[in-house]
Design a protein around this motif. Structure first.
Motif, PDB file in Angstrom:
ATOM      1  N   LYS A  11     -35.549   9.499  21.182  1.00 57.68           N
ATOM      2  CA  LYS A  11     -35.594  10.304  22.410  1.00 57.68           C
ATOM      3  C   LYS A  11     -35.377  11.763  22.051  1.00 57.68           C
ATOM      4  CE  LYS A  11     -33.914   6.507  25.276  1.00 57.68           C
ATOM      5  NZ  LYS A  11     -33.996   5.524  24.192  1.00 57.68           N
ATOM      6  N   VAL A  12     -36.340  12.615  22.417  1.00 59.01           N
ATOM      7  CA  VAL A  12     -36.322  14.032  22.065  1.00 59.01           C
ATOM      8  C   VAL A  12     -36.601  14.847  23.320  1.00 59.01           C
ATOM      9  CG1 VAL A  12     -37.391  15.845  20.676  1.00 59.01           C
ATOM     10  CG2 VAL A  12     -37.109  13.556  19.728  1.00 59.01           C
ATOM     11  N   THR A  13     -35.796  15.884  23.531  1.00 63.02           N
ATOM     12  CA  THR A  13     -36.049  16.811  24.632  1.00 63.02           C
ATOM     13  C   THR A  13     -36.492  18.148  24.056  1.00 63.02           C
ATOM     14  OG1 THR A  13     -33.717  17.504  24.659  1.00 63.02           O
ATOM     15  CG2 THR A  13     -34.358  15.718  26.143  1.00 63.02           C
ATOM     16  N   VAL A  14     -37.505  18.728  24.678  1.00 63.10           N
ATOM     17  CA  VAL A  14     -38.019  20.015  24.226  1.00 63.10           C
ATOM     18  C   VAL A  14     -38.219  20.922  25.435  1.00 63.10           C
ATOM     19  CG1 VAL A  14     -39.157  19.106  22.173  1.00 63.10           C
ATOM     20  CG2 VAL A  14     -40.401  19.172  24.326  1.00 63.10           C
ATOM     21  N   ARG A  15     -38.053  22.202  25.187  1.00 67.51           N
ATOM     22  CA  ARG A  15     -38.247  23.167  26.251  1.00 67.51           C
ATOM     23  C   ARG A  15     -39.714  23.553  26.345  1.00 67.51           C
ATOM     24  NH1 ARG A  15     -34.073  27.401  23.892  1.00 67.51           N
ATOM     25  NH2 ARG A  15     -35.029  26.493  22.015  1.00 67.51           N
ATOM     26  N   ARG A  16     -40.174  23.764  27.559  1.00 69.88           N
ATOM     27  CA  ARG A  16     -41.573  24.075  27.784  1.00 69.88           C
ATOM     28  C   ARG A  16     -42.017  25.325  27.019  1.00 69.88           C
ATOM     29  NH1 ARG A  16     -45.519  20.756  29.556  1.00 69.88           N
ATOM     30  NH2 ARG A  16     -44.735  19.322  31.115  1.00 69.88           N
ATOM     31  N   GLY A  17     -41.200  26.320  26.972  1.00 66.62           N
ATOM     32  CA  GLY A  17     -41.590  27.562  26.322  1.00 66.62           C
ATOM     33  C   GLY A  17     -41.289  27.591  24.835  1.00 66.62           C
ATOM     34  N   LYS A  18     -40.624  26.546  24.314  1.00 64.37           N
ATOM     35  CA  LYS A  18     -40.222  26.537  22.902  1.00 64.37           C
ATOM     36  C   LYS A  18     -40.621  25.208  22.257  1.00 64.37           C
ATOM     37  CE  LYS A  18     -37.866  30.462  23.067  1.00 64.37           C
ATOM     38  NZ  LYS A  18     -38.163  31.661  22.224  1.00 64.37           N
ATOM     39  N   ILE A  19     -41.821  24.758  22.534  1.00 62.22           N
ATOM     40  CA  ILE A  19     -42.223  23.432  22.072  1.00 62.22           C
ATOM     41  C   ILE A  19     -42.238  23.348  20.537  1.00 62.22           C
ATOM     42  CG2 ILE A  19     -44.154  21.820  21.971  1.00 62.22           C
ATOM     43  CD1 ILE A  19     -44.804  22.526  24.832  1.00 62.22           C
ATOM     44  N   ALA A  20     -42.822  24.335  19.868  1.00 60.41           N
ATOM     45  CA  ALA A  20     -42.935  24.276  18.410  1.00 60.41           C
ATOM     46  C   ALA A  20     -41.562  24.343  17.750  1.00 60.41           C
ATOM     47  CB  ALA A  20     -43.818  25.418  17.908  1.00 60.41           C
ATOM     48  N   GLN A  21     -40.712  25.288  18.182  1.00 57.84           N
ATOM     49  CA  GLN A  21     -39.414  25.441  17.543  1.00 57.84           C
ATOM     50  C   GLN A  21     -38.517  24.240  17.812  1.00 57.84           C
ATOM     51  OE1 GLN A  21     -38.563  28.144  15.455  1.00 57.84           O
ATOM     52  NE2 GLN A  21     -36.979  26.634  14.944  1.00 57.84           N
ATOM     53  N   ASP A  22     -38.502  23.760  19.077  1.00 56.89           N
ATOM     54  CA  ASP A  22     -37.675  22.590  19.383  1.00 56.89           C
ATOM     55  C   ASP A  22     -38.190  21.352  18.660  1.00 56.89           C
ATOM     56  OD1 ASP A  22     -36.170  24.202  20.950  1.00 56.89           O
ATOM     57  OD2 ASP A  22     -36.812  23.370  22.870  1.00 56.89           O
ATOM     58  N   GLY A  23     -39.509  21.227  18.581  1.00 51.08           N
ATOM     59  CA  GLY A  23     -40.065  20.091  17.855  1.00 51.08           C
ATOM     60  C   GLY A  23     -39.683  20.119  16.382  1.00 51.08           C
ATOM     61  N   PHE A  24     -39.721  21.315  15.777  1.00 56.90           N
ATOM     62  CA  PHE A  24     -39.337  21.467  14.369  1.00 56.90           C
ATOM     63  C   PHE A  24     -37.864  21.128  14.168  1.00 56.90           C
ATOM     64  CE2 PHE A  24     -37.626  24.137  10.961  1.00 56.90           C
ATOM     65  CZ  PHE A  24     -38.433  23.759   9.885  1.00 56.90           C
ATOM     66  N   ASP A  25     -37.000  21.657  15.055  1.00 62.22           N
ATOM     67  CA  ASP A  25     -35.559  21.452  14.904  1.00 62.22           C
ATOM     68  C   ASP A  25     -35.160  19.994  15.096  1.00 62.22           C
ATOM     69  OD1 ASP A  25     -35.252  24.141  14.419  1.00 62.22           O
ATOM     70  OD2 ASP A  25     -34.780  24.637  16.515  1.00 62.22           O
ATOM     71  N   ARG A  26     -35.817  19.303  16.037  1.00 69.81           N
ATOM     72  CA  ARG A  26     -35.372  17.959  16.390  1.00 69.81           C
ATOM     73  C   ARG A  26     -36.103  16.851  15.624  1.00 69.81           C
ATOM     74  NH1 ARG A  26     -34.527  21.482  20.161  1.00 69.81           N
ATOM     75  NH2 ARG A  26     -32.880  21.279  21.739  1.00 69.81           N
ATOM     76  N   LEU A  27     -37.284  17.174  15.055  1.00 73.07           N
ATOM     77  CA  LEU A  27     -38.080  16.119  14.422  1.00 73.07           C
ATOM     78  C   LEU A  27     -38.277  16.304  12.922  1.00 73.07           C
ATOM     79  CD1 LEU A  27     -40.922  15.655  17.074  1.00 73.07           C
ATOM     80  CD2 LEU A  27     -38.980  14.143  16.651  1.00 73.07           C
ATOM     81  N   LYS A  28     -37.768  17.410  12.358  1.00 69.17           N
ATOM     82  CA  LYS A  28     -38.060  17.660  10.947  1.00 69.17           C
ATOM     83  C   LYS A  28     -37.437  16.611  10.035  1.00 69.17           C
ATOM     84  CE  LYS A  28     -34.207  20.906  10.351  1.00 69.17           C
ATOM     85  NZ  LYS A  28     -33.824  22.281   9.931  1.00 69.17           N
ATOM     86  N   ASP A  29     -36.342  15.997  10.461  1.00 72.24           N
ATOM     87  CA  ASP A  29     -35.697  14.972   9.636  1.00 72.24           C
ATOM     88  C   ASP A  29     -35.820  13.576  10.241  1.00 72.24           C
ATOM     89  OD1 ASP A  29     -34.785  16.888   7.782  1.00 72.24           O
ATOM     90  OD2 ASP A  29     -33.078  17.375   9.065  1.00 72.24           O
ATOM     91  N   ALA A  30     -36.543  13.448  11.340  1.00 74.54           N
ATOM     92  CA  ALA A  30     -36.656  12.147  12.010  1.00 74.54           C
ATOM     93  C   ALA A  30     -37.734  11.297  11.358  1.00 74.54           C
ATOM     94  CB  ALA A  30     -36.974  12.347  13.488  1.00 74.54           C
ATOM     95  N   SER A  31     -37.621   9.989  11.518  1.00 75.56           N
ATOM     96  CA  SER A  31     -38.652   9.076  11.031  1.00 75.56           C
ATOM     97  C   SER A  31     -39.774   9.028  12.057  1.00 75.56           C
ATOM     98  CB  SER A  31     -38.058   7.669  10.817  1.00 75.56           C
ATOM     99  OG  SER A  31     -39.057   6.758  10.450  1.00 75.56           O
ATOM    100  N   LEU A  32     -40.845   9.742  11.799  1.00 74.68           N
ATOM    101  CA  LEU A  32     -41.901   9.874  12.793  1.00 74.68           C
ATOM    102  C   LEU A  32     -42.750   8.612  12.943  1.00 74.68           C
ATOM    103  CD1 LEU A  32     -43.211  13.525  12.301  1.00 74.68           C
ATOM    104  CD2 LEU A  32     -41.384  12.659  13.762  1.00 74.68           C
ATOM    105  N   LYS A  33     -42.573   7.642  12.051  1.00 74.85           N
ATOM    106  CA  LYS A  33     -43.317   6.399  12.230  1.00 74.85           C
ATOM    107  C   LYS A  33     -42.765   5.592  13.404  1.00 74.85           C
ATOM    108  CE  LYS A  33     -45.128   5.744   7.560  1.00 74.85           C
ATOM    109  NZ  LYS A  33     -45.270   4.816   6.412  1.00 74.85           N
ATOM    110  N   ALA A  34     -41.541   5.871  13.777  1.00 79.34           N
ATOM    111  CA  ALA A  34     -40.944   5.198  14.941  1.00 79.34           C
ATOM    112  C   ALA A  34     -41.537   5.775  16.225  1.00 79.34           C
ATOM    113  CB  ALA A  34     -39.427   5.385  14.939  1.00 79.34           C
ATOM    114  N   PRO A  35     -41.580   4.995  17.310  1.00 82.06           N
ATOM    115  CA  PRO A  35     -42.052   5.532  18.594  1.00 82.06           C
ATOM    116  C   PRO A  35     -41.151   6.685  19.055  1.00 82.06           C
ATOM    117  CG  PRO A  35     -41.868   3.135  18.662  1.00 82.06           C
ATOM    118  CD  PRO A  35     -41.201   3.576  17.402  1.00 82.06           C
ATOM    119  N   ILE A  36     -41.755   7.698  19.651  1.00 84.79           N
ATOM    120  CA  ILE A  36     -41.014   8.880  20.080  1.00 84.79           C
ATOM    121  C   ILE A  36     -41.213   9.071  21.580  1.00 84.79           C
ATOM    122  CG2 ILE A  36     -40.805  11.387  19.859  1.00 84.79           C
ATOM    123  CD1 ILE A  36     -41.707  11.095  16.970  1.00 84.79           C
TER     124      ILE A  36
END
Length: 1008
Positions: A655-680
């Motif tokens: 479960k990941v929350t991202v801000r509308r105006g900061k999608i790229a930065q929030d995505g980088f901060d919250r998903l850079k170490d996550a296992s992306l093969k898992a459902p998000i």
């Protein structure tokens, strides 16, 4: 009842009977008796052995004493008649008496050569001289520096010389018998032992036997060339003398004589395999090659007859073929006493699964350390001047010969680090004419690759067809590296640049190669790929497969950009059943993904049983694209199963929350170490800081992914640049190589990998040379036109410049500008000091292209691909070429099939397929041109290209939902779920106007 007791004293003759119920004492007593008997027997045997040994020693001593007396008598008799028959017989009987041999030789040297020639006339001397000649030769091999060595070698040379005009036939025949005897007694092997006693570079003294010893090296070649003994001596000369390290440096005082009488014109009669069999060590064969090169300068090669030149090519190519790859330029890492090399094939496109089984049957080879002088001589072989000499000499004898083709194939296989330089030199001097001649005279009519019959490849009857084919494969592949598309597709017959092969010839040639490659990849026993190819000494089937594969991939890449082959030219499905192939490939991949402890079969067993993955990873174009996409999806499904992921299980979702105006930065901060093969599961935070309502069933994540890609691929961010065709590639600026930027490249690679993993299309177009890196390939001149058209045209101009390239004042550097400052980057060490010449301009063109397309974006590409590989197995991607990868990522850029779209459309609200508004909608869309249809698709799904396997693959399916009766309202879309919200318009005119207004305005995401 009482029992009487009898007591016997010690003096009594009767004793009480001892009864041993256990039997231990009696057994021990018997064992002692046996051991004592054995000991005595061994003592007797030892005594007899000592006595026998004493008798032997006494007999030997008596014999030695008697032998000493006999030798004294022989020496006494010899001294009384040194030049006579009796003295000669005493010398033969004395055998290893070095002093007697020396005195005999000195006596004959003083007597003079003429007197020795007169003695040779005596028939009784023939057998005796044969033995004495061997004794002299053996004496030299044991101690060539003794005081008698000069006299010994002078007498031996006089005995063996056949050049004297006054020699009678009888004497000549007598000398031939002596030579025959010495040949049987390893004549050249003994001479080699003598020469090895002289250190390289030392100047012999006046009393040295070396100058005369060198004359013995060529003495046998006074025989008639038709004599079978002549051939034996010549083969032994190369086997034992040419295998001496630094031979020219040891013969430095007599090089002129040896080079003058070296019978190079007789090379045509040599059996090279006999020479290889005589020299079992790798080091000896390397020295044979180096010494042959040293004693065949350009003048001598140019003077060789056709037969001798063929013999030269045959000898050197077979010696090269008997050496393991990299022998001439081994790795610098040291491992104990020597370097180890595992003789396997190192192909860029080779799949790990298929190479494993061949490696497992390959022995480990220890490479010798080569001295620098020998290494320098070996470097001559790959020099442009030497290659030019060989080609000129070959062309002097009419058309190119198979022996020349074999020579180049062996050299490139043996010295892979210089392959580009070697083939580049061939192209410089031979040009397209050599390519055309090789194809039209040798390859086009060959039976190789005319069908998929494996027997035709291994048939010895076709062995002579392999050298031209493999030479052409190597040479044409090299030519393509510096051949632009305009030249490749040129049909001009003028003097301008053009492809040496016509497109029709390329079509036939590529079909031959495809049949060969497919046959080798699908060979039942993959271990046999380590076997030697008939007619190609040292070259293995796996090497052939790699060469053919590389050429096929290069030709197919041109055909992919601008098709010139007929439909289905590359497919082999007409010769196979596709369904079992697909099932087997999926099974193999499933087995490979299993943990080792639960895997049913080993990787070697999978490779030998069913090598379908080899076909998919190396010549994927042999299988239809839609079949490969289906296999790709199955691989991903297997991977999900192995990792235990279920995209529909909400409990496993990240479960990941991202801000509308900061999608790229929030995505980088919250998903850079996550296992992306898992459902998000994505939750958006609106501008007021509130979490948006709704549940992510996949559509919200798709919107997040689409928005994220739009941000990170914006060229204003500095990570990406666009070609003139608006295709993206990593920014080569030094800023992009900083650790923070590289982290972003890695993250972007993971995100795109996630899109491929989930089957979500993204509207991003990459440059072809960057996509090639996804496949582990490098790009060359033909890709440079899309990156830098001006530089491309400049290099094409240089390639065909009719004058002297040195007039252009170019060197091996490339200019790079950053922050208004231009830096000069060397392409090779000391590149600023090396001018571009006619001989090296192809190398310059290759290096400039390589730098621009590969080297300057290497760090960025590696980081990106590291992220991509964490999601998608690289061998899955190798099932596609660059164009197909782009389709896999962003959909197919083909006309939109409305029938397919309508058949896979879902409806909501009051709508169904028969509702009046829906009927009007499809009538209007049917009237749209393709550009308007793409805009509609982009408006509803965020991607203007349809899915590659049709709209059934769009996840979720395209849908249309009722949006009310307000005809003033424009249609809207929820791109996250591919949903078009269409009001109930009452006329086609209004529906058309509103729909066109909406798709051309590119209205935003609608949350309603």
């Amino acid at each position: 009842m009482s029992v009487p007791f009898f007591d016997f004293d010690s003096n009594s003759t009767k004793r009480r009977r001892q009864i041993n119920l256990g039997g231990i004492s009696s057994a021990t007593h018997a064992s002692d008796i046996l051991n004592e008997a054995r000991l005595r027997r061994n003592q007797r045997l030892e005594e007899k052995k000592r006595q026998d040994s004493a008798l032997i020693i006494q007999a030997w001593w008596r014999a030695a004493l008697e032998m000493r007396d006999v030798r004294k008598q022989l020496r006494s008799t010899f001294e009384q008649d040194q030049l006579g028959t009796t003295g000669l017989r005493c010398l033969v009987l004395a055998g290893k008496d070095e002093e007697m041999l020396g005195q005999w030789s000195l006596a004959w040297v003083q007597a003079g050569r003429e007197k020795l020639l007169q003695a040779l006339v005596d028939p009784s001397w023939s057998t005796l001289l044969r033995t004495v000649s061997f004794l002299l030769l053996r004496s030299l091999s044991l101690n060539a520096l003794s005081p008698y060595s000069l006299a010994n070698v002078q007498v031996l040379e006089a005995i063996l010389s056949l050049q004297h005009d006054s020699l009678t036939p009888h004497v000549r025949e007598s000398r031939r018998r002596i030579l025959n005897y010495l040949c049987d007694k390893s004549y050249y092997q003994l001479l080699a032992n003598a020469i090895l006693q002289y250190p390289p570079g030392s100047k012999p003294s006046p009393s040295s036997s070396l100058p005369t010893l060198v004359t013995l090296l060529t003495a046998p070649f006074q025989l008639d060339t038709s004599d079978s003994l002549y051939k034996r001596f010549l083969e032994d000369l190369f086997s034992y003398i040419f295998s001496i390290p630094l031979l020219p440096n040891r013969l430095i005082a007599s090089l002129t004589h040896f080079a003058r009488y070296l019978p190079l014109q007789s090379l045509g009669i040599v059996n090279a395999q006999h020479i290889i069999d005589n020299t079992s060590s790798i080091e000896a064969r390397i020295h044979i090659l180096a010494n042959v090169v040293a004693f065949t300068p350009s003048v001598r090669i140019s003077a060789l007859s056709k037969e001798a030149l063929d013999g030269y090519f045959n000898l050197t190519s077979q010696v090269m073929g008997s050496l393991p790859p990299n022998s001439l330029d081994p790795p610098k890492q040291s491992n104990g006493a020597g370097r180890t090399y595992n003789d396997d094939s190192d192909s860029d496109s080779e799949s790990e699964i298929q190479v494993a089984i061949v490696q497992s049957f390959t022995p480990t080879i220890v490479l010798p350390n080569i001295d620098q002088k020998t290494r320098n001589r070996l470097h001559t072989i790959a020099s442009p001047d030497f290659i030019n000499i060989l080609m000129v000499a070959s062309q002097k004898h009419r058309s190119p010969q198979r022996s020349l083709f074999t020579w180049f194939v062996m050299l490139c296989s043996l010295w892979p680090s210089k392959k580009d330089k070697i083939l580049g030199s061939v192209l410089i001097y031979g040009g397209g004419g050599l390519v055309r001649e090789c194809y039209r005279s040798y390859v086009r009519g060959s039976r190789l690759g005319q069908n998929l019959d494996p027997a035709s490849l291994t048939d010895p009857a076709y062995a002579s067809s392999w050298p031209p084919l493999l030479f052409l494969v190597d040479l044409y592949t090299q030519a393509l590296l510096t051949m632009g598309d305009d030249e490749f597709f040129s049909t001009s017959t003028s003097s301008g640049p053009r492809n040496p092969l016509t497109l029709d010839e390329l079509t036939s040639f590529s079909k031959q190669l495809l049949n060969i490659a497919f046959t080798l990849y699908t060979k039942e026993d993959q271990a046999q790929l380590g076997d030697i190819v008939p007619g190609m000494n040292g070259l293995k089937w796996i090497n052939v497969r790699d060469k053919v594969t590389k050429s096929l991939q290069a030709i197919h890449a041109r055909d992919s950009r601008k098709p010139f082959t007929p439909p289905d030219h590359w497919l082999v499905t007409s010769h196979m059943d596709v369904a079992p192939f697909v099932d087997a490939a999926i099974y193999e991949e499933r087995q490979l993904n299993q943990p080792a402890e639960t895997r049913i079969l080993s990787k070697r067993q999978i490779a030998s049983m069913s090598p379908r993955l080899g076909v998919l990873n190396n010549i994927p174009f042999a299988i239809p694209f839609d079949v490969r996409v289906s296999i790709f999806r199955s691989f991903i499904a297997n991977d999900m199963l192995v990792n235990g992921f279920d995209r529909y299980n909400r409990n496993e979702m990240i479960k990941v929350t991202v801000r509308r105006g900061k999608i790229a930065q929030d995505g980088f901060d919250r998903l850079k170490d996550a296992s992306l093969k898992a459902p998000i599961m994505i939750s958006f935070i609106d501008q007021f800081g509130q979490e948006e309502a709704g549940i992510d069933g996949g559509g919200v994540f798709k919107e997040f992914l689409t928005s994220l890609c739009k941000e990170v691929f914006d060229t204003d961010r500095g990570l990406w640049l666009e070609t003139k065709n608006r295709e993206l590639y990593p920014n080569p600026h030094s800023y992009a190589t900083e650790s923070h930027s590289l982290s972003w490249y890695q993250f972007i690679g993971r995100i795109l990998g996630k899109a491929l993993y989930e089957g979500i299309l993204v509207d991003v177009a990459f440059a072809g040379f960057f996509l090639a890196k996804w496949l582990g390939k490098q790009s060359f001149l033909d890709d440079l036109a899309s990156l830098d058209p001006e530089l491309y045209q400049g290099l094409i101009f240089l390639k065909h410049y009719p004058g002297n390239p040195e007039e252009l004042s170019l060197n091996f550097t490339v200019a790079q500008e950053e922050f208004g400052v231009t830096k000069s980057i060397p392409l090779i060490p000391h590149g600023a000091e090396i001018p571009v010449t006619r001989e090296n301009r192809l190398q310059y063109i290759y290096l400039v292209s390589h730098y621009k397309l590969n080297k300057q974006i290497k760090k960025q590409s590696d980081a990106f691909f590291e992220g991509l590989s964490s999601m998608i197995d690289p061998k899955w991607l190798r099932m596609f070429n660059q164009q197909e990868l782009q389709i896999l990522l962003g959909g197919v850029n083909s006309p939109i099939d409305l029938d397919d779209l309508r058949a896979n459309t879902k409806y909501g609200g009051l709508y169904d397929d028969h509702e009046a508004t829906i009927q009007r909608f499809w009538n209007v869309v049917n009237s749209f041109d393709q550009d308007q249809r793409r805009k509609l698709l982009r408006f509803a799904t965020s991607c203007s290209r349809p899915p590659l396997l049709g709209f059934k693959e769009l996840v979720p399916n395209f849908a249309i939902r009722d949006a009310g009766v307000d005809e003033n309202r424009l249609p809207t879309a929820s791109t996250c779920v591919n949903l078009l919200k269409l009001p109930r318009y009452q006329s086609e005119r209004i529906l058309r106007e509103k729909l066109l207004q909406a798709i051309n305005a590119n209205a935003g995401f609608d949350l309603s």
